[in-house]
Design an enzyme around this catalytic site. Structure first.
Site, PDB file in Angstrom:
ATOM      1  N   ARG A 145      -3.010  -6.490  -3.410  1.00 69.32           N
ATOM      2  CA  ARG A 145      -3.106  -7.440  -2.297  1.00 69.32           C
ATOM      3  C   ARG A 145      -3.578  -8.817  -2.756  1.00 69.32           C
ATOM      4  O   ARG A 145      -4.282  -8.950  -3.767  1.00 69.32           O
ATOM      5  CB  ARG A 145      -4.056  -6.891  -1.218  1.00 69.32           C
TER       6      ARG A 145
ATOM      7  N   ASN B 245      -2.421   0.139  -4.281  1.00 70.62           N
ATOM      8  CA  ASN B 245      -2.540  -0.990  -3.362  1.00 70.62           C
ATOM      9  C   ASN B 245      -2.687  -2.253  -4.189  1.00 70.62           C
ATOM     10  O   ASN B 245      -3.456  -2.291  -5.142  1.00 70.62           O
ATOM     11  CB  ASN B 245      -3.782  -0.753  -2.477  1.00 70.62           C
TER      12      ASN B 245
ATOM     13  N   HIS C 189      -2.072   7.080  -4.909  1.00 69.58           N
ATOM     14  CA  HIS C 189      -2.270   5.962  -3.994  1.00 69.58           C
ATOM     15  C   HIS C 189      -2.300   4.691  -4.820  1.00 69.58           C
ATOM     16  O   HIS C 189      -2.834   4.669  -5.941  1.00 69.58           O
ATOM     17  CB  HIS C 189      -3.604   6.148  -3.265  1.00 69.58           C
TER      18      HIS C 189
ATOM     19  N   HIS D 188       2.670  12.101  -1.077  1.00 75.08           N
ATOM     20  CA  HIS D 188       2.222  13.492  -1.013  1.00 75.08           C
ATOM     21  C   HIS D 188       3.381  14.395  -1.421  1.00 75.08           C
ATOM     22  O   HIS D 188       4.253  14.681  -0.592  1.00 75.08           O
ATOM     23  CB  HIS D 188       1.767  13.841   0.404  1.00 75.08           C
TER      24      HIS D 188
ATOM     25  N   SER E 279       0.865  -1.172   0.000  1.00 70.73           N
ATOM     26  CA  SER E 279       0.000   0.000   0.000  1.00 70.73           C
ATOM     27  C   SER E 279       0.900   1.220   0.000  1.00 70.73           C
ATOM     28  O   SER E 279       1.823   1.308   0.817  1.00 70.73           O
ATOM     29  CB  SER E 279      -0.869  -0.028   1.259  1.00 70.73           C
TER      30      SER E 279
ATOM     31  N   HIS F  36     -20.761  13.474   0.409  1.00 73.46           N
ATOM     32  CA  HIS F  36     -21.133  14.755   1.026  1.00 73.46           C
ATOM     33  C   HIS F  36     -20.596  15.942   0.236  1.00 73.46           C
ATOM     34  O   HIS F  36     -21.095  17.055   0.373  1.00 73.46           O
ATOM     35  CB  HIS F  36     -20.688  14.814   2.492  1.00 73.46           C
TER      36      HIS F  36
ATOM     37  N   HIS G  84      -3.811   6.705 -16.921  1.00 73.63           N
ATOM     38  CA  HIS G  84      -4.844   5.732 -17.297  1.00 73.63           C
ATOM     39  C   HIS G  84      -4.373   4.828 -18.429  1.00 73.63           C
ATOM     40  O   HIS G  84      -4.633   3.624 -18.417  1.00 73.63           O
ATOM     41  CB  HIS G  84      -6.137   6.458 -17.684  1.00 73.63           C
TER      42      HIS G  84
END
Lengths: 296, 296
Positions: free
Chosen positions: B106, B104, B102, B92, B88, B166, B136
């Site tokens: 697994r 990851n 980011h 920044h 992972s 939100h 992409h």
């Protein structure tokens, strides 16, 4: 009671904003009035970049109607009439010597039930026992004048509520937290109202002397960094645990009013461990083992 | 497969850390090895305060045993044997011109089932269409060599997963997200493994050219402020929505490894609204309406 409660929180907002502007010196609150299409609205007041306060939000609202679907599911019954009014404030001072503080006082009706809720708590970055003791004693005195069982009960409730389980730490040195007061608990709303109002009015004398005590104390970059790291805990609490924040986000509350409480500047550094017996370590010890601040 | 998967993520970690240190110039990863008492452990590697990277975490772990009670409840059966290994990473950069990223990858076994999961996504602060398109296209090419249905499916999954309801915004310009691959879906794990490994190896060529493209581009305080505000969205996503973070916190994962992904410095300002037709506004338009980046 609706009218009295709404008038109380709005008068409190005016008094608190005026006192904070006077204390700050240069900072001024900017007001956003908002309407809730389904009933009611609010007064959001935010001060940013003051002399003392890096960010301060002092918000009131009064909303009513029938419980929307999203709330009805969780709270037992969409379509039930409700009324809610309250004041919510969070202050983030520039100085790491001055604690962050949060307070909330609310009056709620739902269906045939009605109750008071609220509280106030202190989040220091440097542990000044005198500050914690003063804050608790002023709030305790406002409680004791009405009911001697209130302060010990609400102090414990606050320690339990403002707790970050993943960190094993309280958010700060506590204060008061209470909810559902007057709701099928034998307390009479009419008798509670003067206490609830007096408690709201006790917030300024509980907090302002702490600001004055430290307003000229200097700090260095290391202490500022520690404050920014600790503000990260505040964010973690608000986004992982705070019922008000999560409830507001889920039910379409006014986003900018909810997030007005977030710290202005925050750090997350890897594996921060204060030196044993440092001031930072002394603070952590207290956050891990809440104390009785009336006896200090 | 356990051994191959663990060796793959650890080799990937070595290659990525070496490439990032070389790209950064001065920054060095500090390694923390940790053991999980109930089985397994991990290698947490964090770089802070580099020339290019303000903070970078590239972590691997391989843990096994029987599902503890806390996980068993949610996932169907305490006591069921499991194995999980993965890498992972979250970077920044200092520069608002270089996107946060980011990734990851697994491999999981539980009871009789086994599957691959993972993904990679890009969170820019300034919209450079060329960057999004490059990122992409490199990932799409790694997918297309194995199965032409993978990229479109996992691109859409990513847009859906990294979404802040939100805010009504995607976290960034997306990438890939996939889970449960090879678990009762007709895919053969042996056939998936080379693809999964190749995808992990495609991450460096997907991201590094973007870093190089912008590494000498200057920025002003206003753009840095915008980056810090947008990092706030990253925090909101991690603490409100990210399954990995919430799962780790609830089940007693290694706290500092989980929080190593948090941005180093973050701002929340009140009611930030970019000017219409500004670069910030152009970014928001894309975050509100995810695009097909292969055709740009």
């Amino acid at each position: 009671m609706r009218e009295r409660a709404k008038a109380t929180v709005e008068a409190l907002q005016d008094a608190i904003c005026a006192a904070l502007e006077e204390t700050d010196g240069s900072g001024r609150f900017v007001e956003d009035l908002w309407q809730r299409p389904a009933g009611g609205g609010g007064r959001t007041r935010v001060l940013e970049g003051g002399d003392l306060f890096e960010k301060a939000a002092v918000n009131t609202s009064a909303v009513w109607g029938d419980l929307p679907e999203a709330l009805g599911g969780a709270l037992g019954g969409a379509g039930v009439p409700f009324y809610a009014t309250g004041i919510s404030l969070i202050l983030h001072p520039h100085s790491p010597h001055i604690p962050t503080t949060h307070a909330n006082f609310r009056y709620i009706e739902r269906g045939g039930a009605a109750w008071f809720g609220g509280g106030a708590d202190l989040t220091p970055y440097v542990l000044y026992e005198q500050d914690a003791s003063h804050f608790h004693n002023v709030l305790a005195a406002a409680c004791d004048r009405h009911d001697a069982t209130f302060y010990p009960r609400f102090k414990r409730w606050c320690d339990e509520y403002f707790f970050l389980p993943h960190r094993g730490e309280a958010r700060g040195v506590g204060g008061l937290f209470f909810d559902d007061l007057g709701r099928d608990d034998g307390h009479d709303l009419e008798a509670l109202y003067p206490w609830w109002r007096a408690l709201g009015e006790a917030w300024l004398p509980a907090y302002l002397p702490i600001v004055q005590r430290h307003r000229w104390t200097r700090w260095d970059a290391a202490l500022k960094r520690w404050q920014l790291q600790r503000r990260g805990r505040y964010v973690e609490f608000n986004l992982l645990h705070d019922r008000g924040t999560l409830f507001g986000l889920k039910t379409g509350g006014r986003l900018e009013s909810i997030f007005a409480s977030m710290p202005p500047l925050v750090r997350w550094d890897y594996d921060v461990r204060p030196e044993p017996d440092s001031p930072a370590d002394a603070l952590l010890q207290v956050l891990r083992n809440p104390r009785d601040w009336r006896t200090v």
